[in-house]
Design a protein around this motif. Structure first.
Motif, mmCIF file in Angstrom:
data_model
loop_
_atom_site.group_PDB
_atom_site.id
_atom_site.type_symbol
_atom_site.label_atom_id
_atom_site.label_comp_id
_atom_site.label_asym_id
_atom_site.label_seq_id
_atom_site.Cartn_x
_atom_site.Cartn_y
_atom_site.Cartn_z
ATOM 1 N N ALA A 194 0.828 -1.211 0.000
ATOM 2 C CA ALA A 194 0.000 0.000 0.000
ATOM 3 C C ALA A 194 0.858 1.256 0.000
ATOM 4 O O ALA A 194 0.531 2.248 -0.657
ATOM 5 N N TRP A 238 -0.658 4.988 -0.778
ATOM 6 C CA TRP A 238 -1.537 4.893 0.389
ATOM 7 C C TRP A 238 -1.418 6.122 1.280
ATOM 8 O O TRP A 238 -0.340 6.647 1.511
ATOM 9 N N THR A 275 -7.915 -0.981 3.797
ATOM 10 C CA THR A 275 -8.037 0.362 4.390
ATOM 11 C C THR A 275 -8.499 0.313 5.837
ATOM 12 O O THR A 275 -8.987 1.299 6.369
#
Length: 224
Positions: free
Chosen positions: A66, A71, A222
């Protein structure tokens, strides 16, 4: 016209085990480093500050991929981060120099969890947001935050009122789910960043509990 004599293929000689073993170990180390650098890294939970979401001894996989794909930490997401300074007491030096060196080396390549200078908390607010906690009510930008993940018996403030505080750009405000047993950002408000953690210190989002199997849980990409 007669066919020529067929040539017999000689069986390929197998390398001795003492030649193959170092090669296999080297390949395994390379694969482990690539996985740690680009995919997942394992961390061990040393305390109860994130109970009951994470328990002492849990092995947590952190999504390193990520961080390579843009991210950005989001409120409500469990994250692992390097101690920004002064959050953890000095770690006791157990074992001898050789075992410490081996453990450090295996941790560096991802075969063991790294050292004791990492923490896991939940993101409450991000850079530019305003966080405030009074009584038992936590607000971010004036909106009350519902926290179903809190440890039973805890509330959002757990006896420590603060704010309103603005989270600096490039930082996050973090707290443990076991709020009454966690020294999160609110305990470090006198620090250089006012208790906020630099995003540069984040390893990545905690994606799953992979051990023990009876506590396996997948948080997704997430968080929750």
């Amino acid at each position: 016209m007669t066919e020529g004599p067929t040539q017999e293929r000689r069986p390929r000689r197998r390398r001795p085990w003492y030649v193959e073993l170092p090669v296999m170990i080297a390949i395994g180390l390379v694969v482990a480093v690539l996985i740690k650098s680009c995919l997942f890294q394992m961390f061990s939970i040393p305390s109860g500050s994130m109970e009951n979401t994470l328990r002492v001894g849990d092995r947590v996989a952190v999504n390193k991929f990520a961080t390579l794909t843009g991210w950005k930490p989001a409120p409500g997401e469990p994250v692992v981060f390097k101690d920004p300074g002064g959050w953890l007491p000095p770690a006791p030096q157990g074992g001898n120099a050789f075992t410490r060196t081996v453990h450090s080396g295996l941790g560096a390549v991802g075969l063991l969890p790294p050292g004791d200078d990492y923490l896991v908390k939940r993101v409450i607010a991000t850079g530019g947001q305003t966080v405030d906690c009074h009584g038992s009510t936590l607000t971010v930008d004036g909106r009350t935050v519902t926290e179903p993940y809190l440890h039973p018996g805890d509330d959002s403030c757990s006896g420590i009122d603060f704010g309103p505080l603005s989270v600096p750009a490039g930082h996050v405000w973090v707290e443990g789910d076991h709020r009454s047993d966690s020294a999160g950002s609110r305990y470090h408000r006198d620090g250089p960043d006012g208790g906020a953690v630099p995003v540069a210190d984040l390893v990545g989002p905690a994606s799953a509990v992979v051990w023990p199997l009876n506590h396996f849980d997948w948080f997704g990409w997430t968080g929750r």
